[in-house]
Design an enzyme around this catalytic site. Structure first.
Site, PDB file in Angstrom:
ATOM      1  N   LYS A  86       0.832  -1.210   0.000  1.00 53.46           N
ATOM      2  CA  LYS A  86       0.000   0.000   0.000  1.00 53.46           C
ATOM      3  C   LYS A  86       0.867   1.261   0.000  1.00 53.46           C
ATOM      4  CE  LYS A  86      -2.169  -1.156   3.838  1.00 53.46           C
ATOM      5  NZ  LYS A  86      -1.511  -2.432   4.138  1.00 53.46           N
ATOM      6  N   ARG A 137     -10.212   0.893   8.081  1.00 51.68           N
ATOM      7  CA  ARG A 137      -9.775  -0.455   8.431  1.00 51.68           C
ATOM      8  C   ARG A 137     -10.862  -1.223   9.154  1.00 51.68           C
ATOM      9  NH1 ARG A 137      -3.942   0.406   8.465  1.00 51.68           N
ATOM     10  NH2 ARG A 137      -2.900  -1.547   8.923  1.00 51.68           N
ATOM     11  N   ARG A 153      11.508  -5.676   5.062  1.00 51.38           N
ATOM     12  CA  ARG A 153      11.269  -4.238   4.853  1.00 51.38           C
ATOM     13  C   ARG A 153      12.207  -3.401   5.712  1.00 51.38           C
ATOM     14  NH1 ARG A 153       5.467  -1.684   5.524  1.00 51.38           N
ATOM     15  NH2 ARG A 153       5.549  -2.757   7.518  1.00 51.38           N
ATOM     16  N   ARG A 160      10.942  -1.570  11.080  1.00 55.58           N
ATOM     17  CA  ARG A 160       9.826  -1.141  11.915  1.00 55.58           C
ATOM     18  C   ARG A 160       9.659  -2.099  13.082  1.00 55.58           C
ATOM     19  NH1 ARG A 160       4.588   0.297   8.332  1.00 55.58           N
ATOM     20  NH2 ARG A 160       3.570  -1.027   9.861  1.00 55.58           N
ATOM     21  N   ARG A 182      -0.951  -9.110  13.119  1.00 59.95           N
ATOM     22  CA  ARG A 182      -1.495  -8.095  12.208  1.00 59.95           C
ATOM     23  C   ARG A 182      -2.309  -8.749  11.082  1.00 59.95           C
ATOM     24  NH1 ARG A 182       3.852  -5.171  10.806  1.00 59.95           N
ATOM     25  NH2 ARG A 182       2.627  -4.118   9.199  1.00 59.95           N
TER      26      ARG A 182
HETATM   27  P1  AP5 Z   1       4.765  -1.605   1.897  1.00 56.79           P
HETATM   28  O1  AP5 Z   1       4.463  -0.776   0.687  1.00 56.79           O
HETATM   29  O2  AP5 Z   1       5.495  -0.992   2.997  1.00 56.79           O
HETATM   30  O3  AP5 Z   1       3.419  -2.343   2.400  1.00 56.79           O
HETATM   31  P2  AP5 Z   1       2.146  -1.791   3.178  1.00 56.79           P
HETATM   32  O4  AP5 Z   1       0.956  -2.421   2.545  1.00 56.79           O
HETATM   33  O5  AP5 Z   1       2.180  -0.306   3.250  1.00 56.79           O
HETATM   34  O6  AP5 Z   1       2.395  -2.488   4.578  1.00 56.79           O
HETATM   35  P3  AP5 Z   1       2.247  -1.898   6.054  1.00 56.79           P
HETATM   36  O7  AP5 Z   1       2.984  -2.840   6.939  1.00 56.79           O
HETATM   37  O8  AP5 Z   1       2.625  -0.469   6.106  1.00 56.79           O
HETATM   38  O9  AP5 Z   1       0.743  -2.080   6.243  1.00 56.79           O
HETATM   39  P4  AP5 Z   1       0.007  -2.086   7.558  1.00 56.79           P
HETATM   40  O10 AP5 Z   1      -1.377  -1.906   7.060  1.00 56.79           O
HETATM   41  O11 AP5 Z   1       0.226  -3.296   8.387  1.00 56.79           O
HETATM   42  O12 AP5 Z   1       0.676  -0.914   8.386  1.00 56.79           O
HETATM   43  P5  AP5 Z   1       0.249   0.610   8.666  1.00 56.79           P
HETATM   44  O13 AP5 Z   1       1.463   1.411   8.717  1.00 56.79           O
HETATM   45  O14 AP5 Z   1      -0.838   1.034   7.772  1.00 56.79           O
HETATM   46  O15 AP5 Z   1       5.538  -2.925   1.378  1.00 56.79           O
HETATM   47  C1  AP5 Z   1       6.018  -3.902   2.289  1.00 56.79           C
HETATM   48  C2  AP5 Z   1       7.392  -4.410   1.829  1.00 56.79           C
HETATM   49  O16 AP5 Z   1       7.250  -5.142   0.611  1.00 56.79           O
HETATM   50  C3  AP5 Z   1       8.383  -3.276   1.513  1.00 56.79           C
HETATM   51  O17 AP5 Z   1       9.655  -3.683   1.931  1.00 56.79           O
HETATM   52  C4  AP5 Z   1       8.305  -3.113  -0.010  1.00 56.79           C
HETATM   53  O18 AP5 Z   1       9.528  -2.654  -0.553  1.00 56.79           O
HETATM   54  C5  AP5 Z   1       7.978  -4.526  -0.461  1.00 56.79           C
HETATM   55  N1  AP5 Z   1       7.102  -4.585  -1.619  1.00 56.79           N
HETATM   56  C6  AP5 Z   1       6.058  -3.762  -1.890  1.00 56.79           C
HETATM   57  N2  AP5 Z   1       5.450  -4.134  -3.053  1.00 56.79           N
HETATM   58  C7  AP5 Z   1       6.113  -5.231  -3.515  1.00 56.79           C
HETATM   59  C8  AP5 Z   1       5.978  -6.074  -4.664  1.00 56.79           C
HETATM   60  N3  AP5 Z   1       4.992  -5.849  -5.556  1.00 56.79           N
HETATM   61  N4  AP5 Z   1       6.859  -7.097  -4.800  1.00 56.79           N
HETATM   62  C9  AP5 Z   1       7.837  -7.318  -3.886  1.00 56.79           C
HETATM   63  N5  AP5 Z   1       8.037  -6.545  -2.786  1.00 56.79           N
HETATM   64  C10 AP5 Z   1       7.178  -5.513  -2.597  1.00 56.79           C
HETATM   65  O19 AP5 Z   1      -0.356   0.471  10.143  1.00 56.79           O
HETATM   66  C11 AP5 Z   1       0.469   0.139  11.223  1.00 56.79           C
HETATM   67  C12 AP5 Z   1      -0.354   0.045  12.479  1.00 56.79           C
HETATM   68  O20 AP5 Z   1      -0.968   1.322  12.771  1.00 56.79           O
HETATM   69  C13 AP5 Z   1      -1.523  -0.937  12.435  1.00 56.79           C
HETATM   70  O21 AP5 Z   1      -1.124  -2.258  12.772  1.00 56.79           O
HETATM   71  C14 AP5 Z   1      -2.470  -0.340  13.479  1.00 56.79           C
HETATM   72  O22 AP5 Z   1      -2.038  -0.660  14.774  1.00 56.79           O
HETATM   73  C15 AP5 Z   1      -2.269   1.162  13.287  1.00 56.79           C
HETATM   74  N6  AP5 Z   1      -3.244   1.727  12.336  1.00 56.79           N
HETATM   75  C16 AP5 Z   1      -2.964   2.291  11.121  1.00 56.79           C
HETATM   76  N7  AP5 Z   1      -4.089   2.702  10.515  1.00 56.79           N
HETATM   77  C17 AP5 Z   1      -5.114   2.397  11.369  1.00 56.79           C
HETATM   78  C18 AP5 Z   1      -6.534   2.555  11.288  1.00 56.79           C
HETATM   79  N8  AP5 Z   1      -7.129   3.092  10.193  1.00 56.79           N
HETATM   80  N9  AP5 Z   1      -7.259   2.125  12.334  1.00 56.79           N
HETATM   81  C19 AP5 Z   1      -6.686   1.562  13.425  1.00 56.79           C
HETATM   82  N10 AP5 Z   1      -5.358   1.374  13.557  1.00 56.79           N
HETATM   83  C20 AP5 Z   1      -4.578   1.783  12.530  1.00 56.79           C
HETATM   84 MG    MG Z   2       2.348   1.097   4.843  1.00 54.29          MG
END
Ligand code: AP5
Ligand code: MG
Ligand code: ZN
Length: 216
Positions: free
Chosen positions: A13, A88, A127, A160, A171
């Site tokens: 994402k 979410r 990552r 992270r 997660r």
């Molecule tokens: P990356 O692009 O970083 O993936 P991502 O989908 O952004 O993953 P996140 O871990 O950020 O998602 P998340 O939803 O768990 O975390 P968030 O920060 O939103 O890619 C991942 C890796 O793969 C990278 O190394 C990249 O280079 C690689 N990659 C990407 N595409 C690829 C491909 N096509 N092929 C190969 N490799 C690839 O949330 C974190 C925490 O915050 C949550 O757990 C929760 O506690 C809280 N939170 C956030 N939003 C909310 C909400 N709306 N409500 C409640 N709690 C929330």
């Molecule tokens: Mg992310």
């Protein structure tokens, strides 16, 4: 263009959001990034959110919805935005719809980046992120030019805290229970577009762009 990005942890994402926001000149709003910024600045929101994030749990809706509404009320969101990691829960999705309706707006596309859980662990544990500018890398799939340094700003890249194997499993579980139902929610409104997230980063981006162009 008003878009939301759905998908499990590690679906790509954040990676795609950066590319989309540059291509279409819309702000990239990541609730995860907002929370992490607050954690590093030790704000009261950050202190509360950290408890949940470190355990792989969702931050409560009451804390999350207002932050997004405030951000969407800013001037740069008038012509569009890209939400990454919000909504979410169904409650968050309904709150977003209410907020937009009051402003005579609606979501154009809910983009689901679909990646089966067997791919996720390798993506997460490999990552690395830049604590200064937020850039994201992968030691195998998207390595920085110089080892351990951010291409964009030269800072040391780090892992992270919630990218450990144990937290990632939690997660994924949380995603399946609380966030996956949103696919049906947006499908029933005819707003869902699913992209195969197991393709390369460039291929995923091209598929998304083709879809967005066809919607114009
Ligand atoms: P990356 O692009 O970083 O993936 P991502 O989908 O952004 O993953 P996140 O871990 O950020 O998602 P998340 O939803 O768990 O975390 P968030 O920060 O939103 O890619 C991942 C890796 O793969 C990278 O190394 C990249 O280079 C690689 N990659 C990407 N595409 C690829 C491909 N096509 N092929 C190969 N490799 C690839 O949330 C974190 C925490 O915050 C949550 O757990 C929760 O506690 C809280 N939170 C956030 N939003 C909310 C909400 N709306 N409500 C409640 N709690 C929330
Ligand atoms: Mg992310
Ligand atoms: Zn950087």
């Amino acid at each position: 263009m008003k878009m939301i990005l759905l998908g499990p942890p590690g679906a790509g994402k954040g990676t795609q959001a950066k590319l989309i926001s540059e291509r279409y000149s819309i702000p990239h709003i990541s609730t995860g990034d907002i929370f992490r910024k607050n954690i590093s600045q030790k704000t009261s929101l950050g202190i509360k959110a950290k408890e949940y994030i470190d355990k792989g749990q969702l931050v409560p809706d009451e804390l999350t919805i207002d932050i997004v509404n405030d951000r969407l009320a800013e001037q740069d969101c008038k012509n569009g935005f890209l939400l990454d990691g919000f909504p979410r829960t169904v409650k968050q999705a309904e709150a977003l719809e209410d907020f937009l309706r009051k402003n005579n707006q609606k979501i154009d596309t809910a983009l689901l980046i679909n990646v089966p859980s067997e791919f996720i662990l390798e993506r997460m544990t490999g990552r690395r992120v830049c604590p200064s500018c937020g850039a994201s890398y992968h030691i195998k799939f998207n390595p920085p030019k110089s080892e351990e340094k951010c291409d964009a700003c030269g800072s040391d890249i780090v892992q992270r805290k919630d990218d450990t194997e144990e937290t990632v499993k939690d997660r994924i579980d949380v995603y399946e229970k609380q966030t996956q139902p949103l696919a049906d929610y947006y499908k029933s409104k005819d707003q869902l577009f699913v992209v195969d997230g197991t393709q390369s980063i460039d291929e995923v981006f091209e598929t998304i762009c083709r879809h967005m162009e066809s919607e114009k």
